[in-house]
Scaffold this motif. Sequence first.
Motif, mmCIF file in Angstrom:
data_model
loop_
_atom_site.group_PDB
_atom_site.id
_atom_site.type_symbol
_atom_site.label_atom_id
_atom_site.label_comp_id
_atom_site.label_asym_id
_atom_site.label_seq_id
_atom_site.Cartn_x
_atom_site.Cartn_y
_atom_site.Cartn_z
ATOM 1 N N PRO A 25 0.834 -1.204 0.000
ATOM 2 C CA PRO A 25 0.000 0.000 0.000
ATOM 3 C C PRO A 25 0.871 1.258 0.000
ATOM 4 C CG PRO A 25 0.068 -0.946 2.202
ATOM 5 C CD PRO A 25 0.782 -1.912 1.303
ATOM 6 N N TYR A 26 0.360 2.282 -0.642
ATOM 7 C CA TYR A 26 1.109 3.524 -0.760
ATOM 8 C C TYR A 26 1.158 4.221 0.593
ATOM 9 C CZ TYR A 26 2.353 8.220 -2.508
ATOM 10 O OH TYR A 26 2.957 9.423 -2.753
ATOM 11 N N LYS A 27 2.381 4.460 1.073
ATOM 12 C CA LYS A 27 2.554 5.213 2.307
ATOM 13 C C LYS A 27 3.626 6.260 2.101
ATOM 14 C CE LYS A 27 1.234 1.519 5.493
ATOM 15 N NZ LYS A 27 1.767 0.480 6.387
ATOM 16 N N TYR A 28 3.392 7.417 2.634
ATOM 17 C CA TYR A 28 4.406 8.473 2.532
ATOM 18 C C TYR A 28 4.307 9.362 3.757
ATOM 19 C CZ TYR A 28 0.539 11.586 1.226
ATOM 20 O OH TYR A 28 -0.620 12.307 1.231
ATOM 21 N N ARG A 29 5.362 10.124 3.981
ATOM 22 C CA ARG A 29 5.286 11.159 5.006
ATOM 23 C C ARG A 29 5.839 12.445 4.427
ATOM 24 N NH1 ARG A 29 9.886 8.252 8.453
ATOM 25 N NH2 ARG A 29 11.676 8.816 7.158
ATOM 26 N N ILE A 30 5.534 13.545 5.082
ATOM 27 C CA ILE A 30 6.045 14.834 4.628
ATOM 28 C C ILE A 30 7.407 15.047 5.268
ATOM 29 C CG2 ILE A 30 5.573 17.299 4.408
ATOM 30 C CD1 ILE A 30 3.310 15.819 3.219
ATOM 31 N N GLY A 31 8.408 15.251 4.453
ATOM 32 C CA GLY A 31 9.751 15.521 4.946
ATOM 33 C C GLY A 31 10.150 16.965 4.667
ATOM 34 N N MET A 32 11.447 17.195 4.648
ATOM 35 C CA MET A 32 11.935 18.562 4.492
ATOM 36 C C MET A 32 13.295 18.504 3.822
ATOM 37 S SD MET A 32 12.441 21.322 7.562
ATOM 38 C CE MET A 32 13.985 20.667 8.195
ATOM 39 N N ALA A 33 13.553 19.398 2.885
ATOM 40 C CA ALA A 33 14.867 19.449 2.238
ATOM 41 C C ALA A 33 15.379 20.879 2.275
ATOM 42 C CB ALA A 33 14.759 18.968 0.796
ATOM 43 N N PRO A 34 16.692 21.058 2.466
ATOM 44 C CA PRO A 34 17.258 22.408 2.479
ATOM 45 C C PRO A 34 17.335 22.968 1.052
ATOM 46 C CG PRO A 34 18.987 20.776 2.776
ATOM 47 C CD PRO A 34 17.696 20.015 2.669
ATOM 48 N N LEU A 35 16.945 24.202 0.867
ATOM 49 C CA LEU A 35 16.917 24.788 -0.480
ATOM 50 C C LEU A 35 18.317 24.886 -1.080
ATOM 51 C CD1 LEU A 35 14.191 27.563 -0.217
ATOM 52 C CD2 LEU A 35 14.045 25.255 -1.157
ATOM 53 N N ALA A 36 19.318 24.976 -0.254
ATOM 54 C CA ALA A 36 20.694 25.046 -0.765
ATOM 55 C C ALA A 36 20.977 23.863 -1.676
ATOM 56 C CB ALA A 36 21.687 25.073 0.395
ATOM 57 N N LYS A 37 20.371 22.727 -1.363
ATOM 58 C CA LYS A 37 20.574 21.522 -2.186
ATOM 59 C C LYS A 37 19.603 21.445 -3.361
ATOM 60 C CE LYS A 37 22.362 18.000 1.012
ATOM 61 N NZ LYS A 37 21.985 16.714 1.628
ATOM 62 N N VAL A 38 18.350 21.871 -3.114
ATOM 63 C CA VAL A 38 17.271 21.647 -4.081
ATOM 64 C C VAL A 38 17.416 22.478 -5.351
ATOM 65 C CG1 VAL A 38 14.793 21.949 -4.478
ATOM 66 C CG2 VAL A 38 15.610 21.013 -2.292
ATOM 67 N N ALA A 39 17.825 23.737 -5.162
ATOM 68 C CA ALA A 39 17.734 24.713 -6.251
ATOM 69 C C ALA A 39 18.448 24.248 -7.513
ATOM 70 C CB ALA A 39 18.299 26.037 -5.767
ATOM 71 N N ASN A 40 17.710 24.341 -8.602
ATOM 72 C CA ASN A 40 18.271 24.107 -9.932
ATOM 73 C C ASN A 40 18.839 22.717 -10.186
ATOM 74 O OD1 ASN A 40 17.619 26.676 -10.971
ATOM 75 N ND2 ASN A 40 19.318 27.551 -9.828
#
Lengths: 420, 420
Positions: free
Chosen positions: B343-358
């Motif tokens: 079954p599909y399970k997920y949770r809400i996490g968090m990522a630092p924008l320094a890594k995410v951008a572009n």
Amino acid sequence: MAKQKRNAFYAQSGGVTAVINASACGVIETARRHKDRIGKVYAGRDGIIGALTEDLIDTGKESATAIAALRSTPSGAFGSCRYKLKSLEANRREYERLIEVFRAHDIGYFFYNGGGDSADTCFKVSQLSEAMGYPVQAIHVPKTIDNDLAFTDCCPGFGSVAKYVAVSTLEASFDVRSMAKTSTKVFVVEVMGRHAGWIAAAAGLVEEQGIPVVILFPEIVFDEPEFLARVDQLVRQHGYCTVVVSEGCHHADGSFLAEQGARDAFGHAQLGGAAPVVANLIKQALGHKFHWAVADYLQRSARHIASKTDVTQAYALGRKAVELALQGHNAVMPTIERLSDAPYKYRIGMAPLAKVANVEKFMPRDFISKDGFGITEKCRRYLRPLIQGEDYPRFTNGLPRYVSLKNVAVPKKLAAFDLK
Amino acid sequence: MAKQKRNAFYAQSGGVTAVINASACGVIETARRHKDRIGKVYAGRDGIIGALTEDLIDTGKESATAIAALRSTPSGAFGSCRYKLKSLEANRREYERLIEVFRAHDIGYFFYNGGGDSADTCFKVSQLSEAMGYPVQAIHVPKTIDNDLAFTDCCPGFGSVAKYVAVSTLEASFDVRSMAKTSTKVFVVEVMGRHAGWIAAAAGLVEEQGIPVVILFPEIVFDEPEFLARVDQLVRQHGYCTVVVSEGCHHADGSFLAEQGARDAFGHAQLGGAAPVVANLIKQALGHKFHWAVADYLQRSARHIASKTDVTQAYALGRKAVELALQGHNAVMPTIERLSDAPYKYRIGMAPLAKVANVEKFMPRDFISKDGFGITEKCRRYLRPLIQGEDYPRFTNGLPRYVSLKNVAVPKKLAAFDLK
């Protein structure tokens, strides 16, 4: 007179729709309730070609559940075809073959589900079968997304396309409105309808929500300067606009908009539809950034957003076709007779095929606004009830649960027949 | 530390989606539940341009009913824009202006709802505001139909487009199958996705229903002979096939398929998309009758067939963005972390924008079948949960009841600012 038990033949003709299977469902379920009068219900594999080649499907091999699922399955479950029988004079051989196949399989009822051409075929089968001493009751079940059949207020298939086009125009217009400040200012979507503008007209229903829409009808000769002026005016006023162009939109000389346009690198004939041509005209003349879409088959197969009115009528006309046959009618078509717009009331009527065949019904001029780019309140009153109600299919794992039938072949009894 | 009450600013960025307003709904409703910490919620009219030009919308003027209706309204309710801020070095003036506007309106929370570019902007605002002595907590809310953001399992907007594409491919394929005996044998539909094939991949979900589909991914260089051979094989085997071409599909030299094609009578650059080009290649090489569609904005605005998973996640990420801000986080993005497929399970996490951008995330090679024209079971396991569930909008008179906000402007306090 003694009521004889005979088999029935059902076939789907021409372009399929989101609800033609709902009519098939109406025919088959009703026939199954009259087993004293109707024996087998055979279907033509790939439409009338199945009759000509004696490629019949035994719908009796399908479960009640499968047949019921036809009501919410788009497309033609038995296959359809674009195969127009020639005139009786030009190809009497084909009509005689049909009757021969009907006789071989004891078929006394012919239900033909299609547009104007198939109404004509249906009528001829009725006439010729009588002349050949094997009378078949031929009943036409109307179907066309183009809504261009005469003698019925509307045609099954149309209401669902109209709903798809109105919903999609509304949604895409919201999108363009969001983006217009720095990006797309004009969205162009091309819709079907051949020579009739009924489908394009449905987009006009979103104007009530303040959406600026320009419609290009096949009934109105394309006037480029007038059109560009109208687009320019709406973009100045609203910041954006949506253009809905009918595939049948044409110039004064009869050439289609799509024809003027694109040639590929090899000089091959145009690839594109009318939408990219219109979008480019706007870009050249007004400089606005555009996006365009061509809905094509997506619009006529979109069972997921079918109109409940349409599904209900498609089923009801299939059922009525069988009832008319059982009442002894022949060479007729059940029709929708509108009694009032709001509240919407209608009854199922009947029209003789002698009148119906090959008459096209276009948008009346008083359904189109004076400037030719929109619809009138009279048109809105006509259209509104036809897109009423939703009739969602069941979903499994995120996708609609559409049925694919077994389509078991009936053993052949005759020699092969060459399609010319 | 004493919790200070400050205002919030929310803006929508780039191409809009069917569910970006659900994120807006999540942000605003959550902020309204924390009136002790968050004062006004301002929105940028037409995205970040609204901040630069001090054209702020007071969302406090909208009723709770109107804000709740955002959850089921497609497009960007406050307007979006395609306006990429340059690097800090190249245009420090713009970033300083943003901070100046935030300071003038006591804005301490910046919620930016967009893709990779806006994650980058969000990160820079956070850094610069600190350097300028007016610290703003900048939280990015992910949004892109292209599903190409890294550090989140999926992006709000994608699941609904994926569902639209899978449903439409299924329906149109049923249509073609009906017609293939005498008419259309190949249907080509073009979908979005830029450089990533996620959207096109969704069409592969219909193969489980026996539909022959050929997918052209941007991640796989277009090989014309191989492609034609595959189409030919499927048409021989099934009588028809459906081709789904990503707008980003390209040749070995990087040129897009759409580029090789059409020129109009005046020699103007091509009008068409990739779909008519691909359809024409098939016609030339194999002779099959084709139909083609370009879904364009219809796919990303199709709120009527949105994925319930997608709507739920879009709202949840908007809500989480506010919660993260209230917890003191800065320069982060809430993410979807998948725990299991079925079954599909997920949770809400968090990522630092320094890594995410572009950082762009493409289809992994093991999500694409060996021949390059389909998807693998691994990909199916990834996609299935994302299109799960329907979340129909309410309908009135046959049309979805989407909300248009009042969008009342906040009085300006600063001198005008020229956008370069």
